[in-house]
Scaffold this active site. Structure first.
Site, PDB file in Angstrom:
ATOM      1  N   ARG A  80       0.896  -1.246   0.045  1.00  0.00           N
ATOM      2  CA  ARG A  80      -0.027  -0.084   0.046  1.00  0.00           C
ATOM      3  C   ARG A  80       0.980   1.042  -0.041  1.00  0.00           C
ATOM      4  O   ARG A  80       0.449   2.342  -0.586  1.00  0.00           O
ATOM      5  CB  ARG A  80      -0.750  -0.115   1.187  1.00  0.00           C
ATOM      6  CG  ARG A  80      -1.926   1.087   1.222  1.00  0.00           C
ATOM      7  CD  ARG A  80      -3.160   0.554   0.471  1.00  0.00           C
ATOM      8  NE  ARG A  80      -3.922   1.757   0.429  1.00  0.00           N
ATOM      9  CZ  ARG A  80      -5.463   1.672   0.263  1.00  0.00           C
ATOM     10  NH1 ARG A  80      -5.945   0.437  -0.003  1.00  0.00           N
ATOM     11  NH2 ARG A  80      -6.226   2.653   0.334  1.00  0.00           N
ATOM     12  N   LEU A 108      -6.186   8.045   1.151  1.00  0.00           N
ATOM     13  CA  LEU A 108      -4.901   8.824   0.481  1.00  0.00           C
ATOM     14  C   LEU A 108      -3.628   8.368   1.815  1.00  0.00           C
ATOM     15  O   LEU A 108      -4.145   8.520   2.897  1.00  0.00           O
ATOM     16  CB  LEU A 108      -4.906  10.130   0.254  1.00  0.00           C
ATOM     17  CG  LEU A 108      -6.102  10.476  -1.100  1.00  0.00           C
ATOM     18  CD1 LEU A 108      -6.230  11.803  -1.147  1.00  0.00           C
ATOM     19  CD2 LEU A 108      -5.146   9.672  -2.394  1.00  0.00           C
ATOM     20  N   ASN A 122     -12.092  16.216  -0.326  1.00  0.00           N
ATOM     21  CA  ASN A 122     -12.862  14.980  -0.779  1.00  0.00           C
ATOM     22  C   ASN A 122     -14.258  15.247  -0.471  1.00  0.00           C
ATOM     23  O   ASN A 122     -14.639  16.166   0.260  1.00  0.00           O
ATOM     24  CB  ASN A 122     -12.393  13.919   0.026  1.00  0.00           C
ATOM     25  CG  ASN A 122     -12.893  12.712  -0.173  1.00  0.00           C
ATOM     26  OD1 ASN A 122     -13.666  12.301  -1.349  1.00  0.00           O
ATOM     27  ND2 ASN A 122     -13.014  11.624   0.608  1.00  0.00           N
ATOM     28  N   THR A 123     -15.190  14.831  -1.408  1.00  0.00           N
ATOM     29  CA  THR A 123     -16.409  14.864  -1.238  1.00  0.00           C
ATOM     30  C   THR A 123     -17.260  13.641  -0.584  1.00  0.00           C
ATOM     31  O   THR A 123     -16.753  12.521  -1.180  1.00  0.00           O
ATOM     32  CB  THR A 123     -17.204  15.502  -2.652  1.00  0.00           C
ATOM     33  OG1 THR A 123     -18.547  15.534  -2.470  1.00  0.00           O
ATOM     34  CG2 THR A 123     -17.020  14.646  -3.674  1.00  0.00           C
ATOM     35  N   HIS A 124     -17.999  13.830   0.152  1.00  0.00           N
ATOM     36  CA  HIS A 124     -18.465  12.670   0.826  1.00  0.00           C
ATOM     37  C   HIS A 124     -20.105  12.704   0.860  1.00  0.00           C
ATOM     38  O   HIS A 124     -20.592  13.707   1.461  1.00  0.00           O
ATOM     39  CB  HIS A 124     -17.964  12.397   2.196  1.00  0.00           C
ATOM     40  CG  HIS A 124     -18.490  11.252   3.071  1.00  0.00           C
ATOM     41  ND1 HIS A 124     -18.105  10.194   2.487  1.00  0.00           N
ATOM     42  CD2 HIS A 124     -19.317  11.409   4.200  1.00  0.00           C
ATOM     43  CE1 HIS A 124     -18.939   9.251   3.549  1.00  0.00           C
ATOM     44  NE2 HIS A 124     -19.540   9.912   4.293  1.00  0.00           N
ATOM     45  N   ASP A 156      -7.422  14.517   5.508  1.00  0.00           N
ATOM     46  CA  ASP A 156      -6.341  14.065   6.460  1.00  0.00           C
ATOM     47  C   ASP A 156      -6.152  12.488   6.511  1.00  0.00           C
ATOM     48  O   ASP A 156      -6.765  11.844   5.769  1.00  0.00           O
ATOM     49  CB  ASP A 156      -6.696  14.857   7.768  1.00  0.00           C
ATOM     50  CG  ASP A 156      -7.634  14.040   8.571  1.00  0.00           C
ATOM     51  OD1 ASP A 156      -8.265  13.106   8.091  1.00  0.00           O
ATOM     52  OD2 ASP A 156      -8.433  14.869   9.624  1.00  0.00           O
ATOM     53  N   GLY A 158      -7.712  10.506   8.756  1.00  0.00           N
ATOM     54  CA  GLY A 158      -8.563   9.815   8.900  1.00  0.00           C
ATOM     55  C   GLY A 158      -9.529   9.436   7.720  1.00  0.00           C
ATOM     56  O   GLY A 158      -9.305   9.450   6.644  1.00  0.00           O
ATOM     57  N   ASP A 160     -12.731  10.289   6.356  1.00  0.00           N
ATOM     58  CA  ASP A 160     -13.663  11.266   6.135  1.00  0.00           C
ATOM     59  C   ASP A 160     -13.790  12.184   7.678  1.00  0.00           C
ATOM     60  O   ASP A 160     -14.773  12.567   7.877  1.00  0.00           O
ATOM     61  CB  ASP A 160     -15.228  10.598   6.057  1.00  0.00           C
ATOM     62  CG  ASP A 160     -15.006   9.950   4.545  1.00  0.00           C
ATOM     63  OD1 ASP A 160     -14.320  10.429   3.594  1.00  0.00           O
ATOM     64  OD2 ASP A 160     -15.926   8.989   4.571  1.00  0.00           O
TER      65      ASP A 160
HETATM   66  C1  GAR Z   1     -20.037  10.181  -4.783  1.00  0.00           C
HETATM   67  O1  GAR Z   1     -21.487  10.443  -4.206  1.00  0.00           O
HETATM   68  C2  GAR Z   1     -19.115  10.726  -3.501  1.00  0.00           C
HETATM   69  O2  GAR Z   1     -19.516  11.420  -2.460  1.00  0.00           O
HETATM   70  C3  GAR Z   1     -18.896   9.099  -3.097  1.00  0.00           C
HETATM   71  O3  GAR Z   1     -19.134   8.488  -4.308  1.00  0.00           O
HETATM   72  C4  GAR Z   1     -19.944   9.035  -5.283  1.00  0.00           C
HETATM   73  C5  GAR Z   1     -19.184   9.258  -6.648  1.00  0.00           C
HETATM   74  O4  GAR Z   1     -19.953   9.628  -7.473  1.00  0.00           O
HETATM   75  N1  GAR Z   1     -17.756   9.004  -2.254  1.00  0.00           N
HETATM   76  C6  GAR Z   1     -17.924   8.220  -1.338  1.00  0.00           C
HETATM   77  O5  GAR Z   1     -18.950   7.559  -0.840  1.00  0.00           O
HETATM   78  C7  GAR Z   1     -16.405   8.351  -0.413  1.00  0.00           C
HETATM   79  N2  GAR Z   1     -16.445   7.971   0.607  1.00  0.00           N
HETATM   80  P1  GAR Z   1     -19.480  10.056  -8.992  1.00  0.00           P
HETATM   81  O6  GAR Z   1     -18.470   9.082  -9.401  1.00  0.00           O
HETATM   82  O7  GAR Z   1     -20.601  10.077 -10.099  1.00  0.00           O
HETATM   83  O8  GAR Z   1     -18.738  11.488  -9.084  1.00  0.00           O
END
Ligand code: GAR
Length: 216
Positions: A80, A108, A122-124, A156, A158, A160
């Site tokens: 990894r 990461l 990052n988007t969650h 970071d 962790g 999320d």
């Molecule tokens: C998004 O909803 C994003 O937040 C999620 O995967 C989806 C990707 O959609 N990520 C996670 O759950 C990470 N923990 P996309 O490929 O259509 O942009």
């Protein structure tokens, strides 16, 4: 209040900010950024798209837009740590101002964060700190919350847990399935991502402890 972390602020400049976007799946968040970047006034360009697996729609979207791509599956590396170092090196080759993890389903690691910490977001698909991990919409539905949403945060070490840049609340409907809830969240998520990244690159931002401030 902690000192602003290194690399956490971006000075205003005339050149568009260089974005590297990391994806693992359908890439609709990537597409929203690509569409926004078509307007020079947005202030950013996607210079490369990285993935941890081949054959995904996210990569196809990048290729259709004529954007450089790279694919680094974890299984191609002895450890990894080696994968993380390779991801860092390859990403660094594209000289990003900001790295956007948009549906990238890998954590990461230390090498990557040593180089890009403070400027990787990052988007969650949940309202942090609730429901971290890869099952945000499913966990929210199982818990029975009436409101969920999406969170944009500075990555970071962790899961999320990073400092929050933006959040949008989304209602949970009585008859939601994981799919309908996730789709409703993703509509809000794309708007949040485009709006927030645009403001970050145009106005600059600073990370001070857990507080993220956009603009001066
Ligand atoms: C998004 O909803 C994003 O937040 C999620 O995967 C989806 C990707 O959609 N990520 C996670 O759950 C990470 N923990 P996309 O490929 O259509 O942009």
């Amino acid at each position: 209040m902690a000192e602003p972390s290194a690399g956490s602020s971006r000075e205003l400049s005339a050149a568009p900010a260089r974005l590297v976007v990391l994806v693992s799946g359908s890439g609709t968040n990537l597409q929203a950024l690509l569409d926004a970047c078509a307007d020079p006034a947005y202030g950013a360009e996607v210079v490369a798209v990285g993935a941890d697996r081949p054959g995904i729609e996210g990569l196809a979207r990048a290729e259709r837009a004529g954007i450089a791509t790279y694919v680094l599956p974890v299984k191609d590396f002895a450890s990894r740590e080696e994968w993380d170092a390779a991801l860092m090196e390859t990403t660094a080759g594209h000289a990003p101002d900001l790295v956007v993890s948009a549906g990238f389903m890998k954590l990461l690691g230390p090498s990557f964060l040593a180089r890009f910490g403070g400027r990787t977001i990052n988007t969650h698909p949940a309202l942090s700190p609730a429901f971290p991990g890869t099952r945000g919409p499913a966990d929210a539905l199982e818990y029975g919350v009436k409101v969920s949403g999406c969170t944009l945060f500075v990555v970071d070490e962790g899961v999320d847990t990073g400092a929050i840049v933006a959040q949008t609340a989304v209602p949970v409907e009585d008859d939601d399935t994981v799919e309908t809830l996730h789709e409703r969240i993703k509509v809000a998520e794309r708007a949040m991502l485009v709006d927030t990244v645009g403001r970050m690159v145009r106005e600059g931002f600073a990370v001070e402890g857990r507080r993220v401030r956009i603009g001066r």
